[in-house]
Design a protein around this motif. Sequence first.
Motif, mmCIF file in Angstrom:
data_model
loop_
_atom_site.group_PDB
_atom_site.id
_atom_site.type_symbol
_atom_site.label_atom_id
_atom_site.label_comp_id
_atom_site.label_asym_id
_atom_site.label_seq_id
_atom_site.Cartn_x
_atom_site.Cartn_y
_atom_site.Cartn_z
ATOM 1 N N ALA A 160 -45.008 51.107 5.635
ATOM 2 C CA ALA A 160 -44.405 52.746 6.460
ATOM 3 C C ALA A 160 -43.604 53.366 5.104
ATOM 4 N N LYS A 161 -42.444 52.477 4.787
ATOM 5 C CA LYS A 161 -41.322 52.803 3.561
ATOM 6 C C LYS A 161 -42.276 53.311 2.355
ATOM 7 N N ILE A 162 -42.868 52.352 1.906
ATOM 8 C CA ILE A 162 -43.777 52.530 1.079
ATOM 9 C C ILE A 162 -44.449 54.164 0.563
ATOM 10 N N LYS A 163 -44.803 54.132 1.500
ATOM 11 C CA LYS A 163 -46.040 54.915 2.015
ATOM 12 C C LYS A 163 -45.378 56.392 2.473
ATOM 13 N N SER A 164 -43.628 56.876 2.521
ATOM 14 C CA SER A 164 -43.044 57.591 2.637
ATOM 15 C C SER A 164 -43.270 58.300 1.316
ATOM 16 N N TYR A 165 -43.255 57.395 0.167
ATOM 17 C CA TYR A 165 -42.583 58.250 -1.390
ATOM 18 C C TYR A 165 -43.643 58.988 -1.542
ATOM 19 N N GLN A 166 -43.302 59.797 -2.211
ATOM 20 C CA GLN A 166 -44.004 60.518 -3.548
ATOM 21 C C GLN A 166 -44.662 60.029 -4.280
ATOM 22 N N ASN A 167 -43.420 59.347 -5.066
ATOM 23 C CA ASN A 167 -44.175 58.427 -6.455
ATOM 24 C C ASN A 167 -42.465 57.014 -6.448
ATOM 25 N N ILE A 168 -42.824 56.680 -7.184
ATOM 26 C CA ILE A 168 -42.009 55.373 -7.364
ATOM 27 C C ILE A 168 -41.880 55.164 -8.559
ATOM 28 N N SER A 169 -40.641 54.653 -9.282
ATOM 29 C CA SER A 169 -40.754 54.175 -10.512
ATOM 30 C C SER A 169 -39.931 52.992 -10.830
ATOM 31 N N ILE A 170 -40.142 51.913 -11.300
ATOM 32 C CA ILE A 170 -39.647 50.653 -11.171
ATOM 33 C C ILE A 170 -39.698 49.729 -11.871
ATOM 34 N N ASP A 171 -38.178 49.526 -12.934
ATOM 35 C CA ASP A 171 -38.460 48.860 -14.111
ATOM 36 C C ASP A 171 -37.985 47.023 -13.465
ATOM 37 N N PHE A 172 -38.846 45.983 -13.937
ATOM 38 C CA PHE A 172 -38.655 45.107 -13.425
ATOM 39 C C PHE A 172 -39.269 43.678 -14.518
ATOM 40 N N LYS A 173 -38.341 42.047 -14.265
ATOM 41 C CA LYS A 173 -38.814 41.367 -14.857
ATOM 42 C C LYS A 173 -39.939 40.341 -14.736
ATOM 43 N N TYR A 174 -40.765 40.352 -15.364
ATOM 44 C CA TYR A 174 -41.886 39.551 -14.896
ATOM 45 C C TYR A 174 -42.064 38.183 -15.878
ATOM 46 N N THR A 175 -42.067 36.848 -15.033
ATOM 47 C CA THR A 175 -41.686 35.845 -16.220
ATOM 48 C C THR A 175 -42.923 35.223 -15.384
ATOM 49 N N LEU A 176 -43.597 33.892 -16.715
ATOM 50 C CA LEU A 176 -44.725 33.080 -15.585
ATOM 51 C C LEU A 176 -44.117 31.553 -16.808
ATOM 52 N N ASN A 177 -44.355 30.804 -15.979
ATOM 53 C CA ASN A 177 -43.989 28.937 -15.964
ATOM 54 C C ASN A 177 -45.521 28.252 -15.504
ATOM 55 N N ASN A 178 -45.730 27.548 -16.299
ATOM 56 C CA ASN A 178 -46.609 26.414 -16.478
ATOM 57 C C ASN A 178 -45.907 25.141 -16.490
ATOM 58 N N PHE A 179 -45.074 24.220 -16.145
ATOM 59 C CA PHE A 179 -44.904 23.133 -16.514
ATOM 60 C C PHE A 179 -45.668 22.066 -17.371
ATOM 61 N N LYS A 180 -47.003 21.862 -16.730
ATOM 62 C CA LYS A 180 -48.168 21.068 -16.582
ATOM 63 C C LYS A 180 -48.076 21.384 -18.630
ATOM 64 N N GLU A 181 -47.889 22.808 -18.547
ATOM 65 C CA GLU A 181 -48.919 23.457 -19.994
ATOM 66 C C GLU A 181 -47.908 23.373 -20.506
ATOM 67 N N PHE A 194 -35.148 50.624 -9.038
ATOM 68 C CA PHE A 194 -36.137 51.117 -7.730
ATOM 69 C C PHE A 194 -35.797 52.394 -7.781
ATOM 70 N N LYS A 195 -36.503 53.369 -8.323
ATOM 71 C CA LYS A 195 -36.154 54.407 -7.268
ATOM 72 C C LYS A 195 -37.205 55.443 -7.557
ATOM 73 N N THR A 196 -37.095 56.152 -6.312
ATOM 74 C CA THR A 196 -37.984 57.233 -5.913
ATOM 75 C C THR A 196 -38.317 58.517 -5.747
ATOM 76 N N ASN A 197 -39.558 58.920 -5.699
ATOM 77 C CA ASN A 197 -39.042 60.540 -5.786
ATOM 78 C C ASN A 197 -38.616 61.647 -6.973
ATOM 79 N N GLN A 198 -38.965 60.396 -7.709
ATOM 80 C CA GLN A 198 -38.795 61.192 -9.420
ATOM 81 C C GLN A 198 -39.582 62.292 -9.593
ATOM 82 N N PRO A 199 -38.840 63.658 -10.292
ATOM 83 C CA PRO A 199 -39.859 64.569 -10.681
ATOM 84 C C PRO A 199 -40.134 64.485 -11.984
ATOM 85 N N LEU A 200 -41.573 64.557 -12.188
ATOM 86 C CA LEU A 200 -42.790 63.238 -12.446
ATOM 87 C C LEU A 200 -43.629 64.918 -13.923
#
Length: 221
Positions: free
Chosen positions: A41-62, A194-200
């Motif tokens: 419900a919260k997500i659907k209430s936003y006109q738009n969303i701008s996100i900065d994120f960190k992405y990590t990938l780990n595989n100990f076997k490989e 996490f920013k919402t309803n930014q001018p695009l």
Amino acid sequence: MKFPNLFKNNFLTATLLLLLASVSMQAQDKKAKDLLDQVTAKIKSYQNISIDFKYTLNNFKENINQESKGNVVLQGNKYVLNLMGVTKIFDGAKTYTINPEDEEITISKFDANDDNAITPSKMLTFFNKGYKFSWDILQNVKGRKIQYIKLVPTNPKDQRKEILLGIDTQTKNIYNLIEVGRSGTKTTLTVNSFKTNQPLSKNQFTFVEAKYPNYLINRID
């Protein structure tokens, strides 16, 4: 046949514990569903969303350990994603993958039947279909209470073993997503901003081919 009193008492106690555990699990699942519904419900209430994120990938076997920062702008099902030097634009009909290092652009039509891939536009609400969910641990992250919901894919062919969705209990926004694969690969996406309803811009989700005169363009229909 008569049972010894001790056996009967133990049997009744075990049965009672199983019933209580079942009721508790149902209550936990309801709590999980209620929280996920609040997030949706919260997500659907936003006109738009701008996100900065960190992405990590780990595989100990490989012996694979990768970490990268990225950002994404979403409006409805449209998005612009920047990750690992590659830009991906989805305008609602086609996806444009721009790779500056190779000076190559791939244009493909939207596949509405691909339910498994968690695209940026689906990341914030993907959990509404195809998963069993349950209440998991609560963590304190820099003063923020992050409640985790465990999601298990219902499709037995799904290569993902489970997904942990971390939700900020105060804002009801997603803090992070941890995906554990059956092969041992673990990917984590953590929201830094996490920013919402930014001018695009009106052309925010428009691919302009003229900007890439020397690029090789692959069109996949």
